[in-house]
Design a protein around this motif. Sequence first.
Motif, PDB file in Angstrom:
ATOM      1  N   TYR A 184       0.832  -1.198   0.000  1.00  0.00           N
ATOM      2  CA  TYR A 184       0.000   0.000   0.000  1.00  0.00           C
ATOM      3  C   TYR A 184       0.870   1.252   0.000  1.00  0.00           C
ATOM      4  N   ARG A 185       0.339   2.320  -0.553  1.00  0.00           N
ATOM      5  CA  ARG A 185       1.047   3.589  -0.607  1.00  0.00           C
ATOM      6  C   ARG A 185       0.150   4.662   0.026  1.00  0.00           C
ATOM      7  N   TYR A 186       0.713   5.442   0.948  1.00  0.00           N
ATOM      8  CA  TYR A 186      -0.079   6.426   1.681  1.00  0.00           C
ATOM      9  C   TYR A 186       0.803   7.596   2.084  1.00  0.00           C
ATOM     10  N   PRO A 187       0.218   8.771   2.336  1.00  0.00           N
ATOM     11  CA  PRO A 187       0.996   9.909   2.825  1.00  0.00           C
ATOM     12  C   PRO A 187       1.216   9.779   4.333  1.00  0.00           C
ATOM     13  N   SER A 188       2.454   9.889   4.767  1.00  0.00           N
ATOM     14  CA  SER A 188       2.712   9.808   6.209  1.00  0.00           C
ATOM     15  C   SER A 188       2.542  11.166   6.882  1.00  0.00           C
ATOM     16  N   ARG A 189       2.367  12.219   6.085  1.00  0.00           N
ATOM     17  CA  ARG A 189       2.054  13.535   6.636  1.00  0.00           C
ATOM     18  C   ARG A 189       0.880  14.128   5.867  1.00  0.00           C
ATOM     19  N   ALA A 190      -0.023  14.762   6.608  1.00  0.00           N
ATOM     20  CA  ALA A 190      -1.174  15.425   5.986  1.00  0.00           C
ATOM     21  C   ALA A 190      -1.490  16.700   6.752  1.00  0.00           C
ATOM     22  N   GLN A 191      -1.970  17.690   6.034  1.00  0.00           N
ATOM     23  CA  GLN A 191      -2.437  18.929   6.644  1.00  0.00           C
ATOM     24  C   GLN A 191      -3.844  19.193   6.138  1.00  0.00           C
ATOM     25  N   VAL A 192      -4.731  19.556   7.061  1.00  0.00           N
ATOM     26  CA  VAL A 192      -6.121  19.838   6.719  1.00  0.00           C
ATOM     27  C   VAL A 192      -6.454  21.231   7.230  1.00  0.00           C
ATOM     28  N   LEU A 193      -6.994  22.087   6.360  1.00  0.00           N
ATOM     29  CA  LEU A 193      -7.329  23.459   6.732  1.00  0.00           C
ATOM     30  C   LEU A 193      -8.828  23.681   6.636  1.00  0.00           C
ATOM     31  N   SER A 194      -9.316  24.545   7.509  1.00  0.00           N
ATOM     32  CA  SER A 194     -10.728  24.899   7.497  1.00  0.00           C
ATOM     33  C   SER A 194     -11.048  25.756   6.274  1.00  0.00           C
ATOM     34  N   TYR A 195     -12.336  25.938   6.045  1.00  0.00           N
ATOM     35  CA  TYR A 195     -12.783  26.689   4.875  1.00  0.00           C
ATOM     36  C   TYR A 195     -12.215  28.105   4.860  1.00  0.00           C
ATOM     37  N   ASP A 196     -12.111  28.744   6.050  1.00  0.00           N
ATOM     38  CA  ASP A 196     -11.547  30.096   6.124  1.00  0.00           C
ATOM     39  C   ASP A 196     -10.034  30.099   6.335  1.00  0.00           C
ATOM     40  N   GLU A 197      -9.434  28.897   6.416  1.00  0.00           N
ATOM     41  CA  GLU A 197      -7.991  28.706   6.587  1.00  0.00           C
ATOM     42  C   GLU A 197      -7.458  29.274   7.906  1.00  0.00           C
ATOM     43  N   LYS A 198      -8.340  29.471   8.891  1.00  0.00           N
ATOM     44  CA  LYS A 198      -7.904  29.957  10.196  1.00  0.00           C
ATOM     45  C   LYS A 198      -7.636  28.814  11.174  1.00  0.00           C
ATOM     46  N   SER A 199      -8.125  27.649  10.861  1.00  0.00           N
ATOM     47  CA  SER A 199      -7.897  26.472  11.702  1.00  0.00           C
ATOM     48  C   SER A 199      -7.258  25.390  10.847  1.00  0.00           C
ATOM     49  N   ASN A 200      -6.373  24.614  11.463  1.00  0.00           N
ATOM     50  CA  ASN A 200      -5.757  23.539  10.694  1.00  0.00           C
ATOM     51  C   ASN A 200      -5.381  22.365  11.576  1.00  0.00           C
ATOM     52  N   ILE A 201      -5.243  21.228  10.938  1.00  0.00           N
ATOM     53  CA  ILE A 201      -4.868  19.989  11.599  1.00  0.00           C
ATOM     54  C   ILE A 201      -3.649  19.423  10.872  1.00  0.00           C
ATOM     55  N   PHE A 202      -2.577  19.134  11.618  1.00  0.00           N
ATOM     56  CA  PHE A 202      -1.410  18.440  11.076  1.00  0.00           C
ATOM     57  C   PHE A 202      -1.433  17.005  11.586  1.00  0.00           C
TER      58      PHE A 202
END
Length: 230
Positions: A184-202
């Motif tokens: 399997y192939r997968y990203p070991s790092r991901a970043q997710v940003l909110s619609y307004d880009e003021k909140s994010n998850i690493f």
Amino acid sequence: MYTLPSEIDEDFQSSEKSVAEVIDMVRQGNRPVGIEGRARVQVSAPGERERVVVEFRAVAEQTVLRVRNSLGIEGARLFIDTDSVLVYDRINDTAIKMDRETGSRFLIQGISAIELMDVLFPKLNEDFRGRVYESSDSFLLFARNGNRYFVDKHTGDIKRIYKRTPDHYWATFRFDNFTDRDGYRYPSRAQVLSYDEKSNIFILIQNISFLSEDSTIVPEIPGHISIDRL
């Protein structure tokens, strides 16, 4: 002659590739039945930042998360399905069930908006416009609902997804450090940003294993706990 949509300001031009050809590139990779493992997660919002360790177990449309603080103390368990989020507060011994949109707007519980199977193994199953665009390193697909997918031209990895529909609180997904393991192939790092880009998850995947077809996901909440609803 095709004009690049105005919301893209990068160096993309019309491609000779078809949508089907790009999707076939992405689908060369396998998608497991389910996953389990451990990740470091940092959740940030205006005026707030929290780092936790998350133990996860996930299949399609169902995820269980165990959230531990920096001292290793498990503070919460989350059970996520297609419609709802069930949050068990282990410190206060209480449980709350809410819809997905409500759950996505909590801070640490904001990770409840993220289905790990779809983050690590995203699917191209939308209705796409007929034209593909390309830059020196990426193909760009436009879904008819406004979502955008950036695909690496050389590896077929999905590098970015922009979900521009108003019902998505978490709208931007970025992936890197792709890893091959057990077929399997997968990203070991991901970043997710909110619609307004003021909140994010690493998200940093520390370890992962792949589940068999008979795997099941359960809420892992004690039977004596009463569940309140929001």
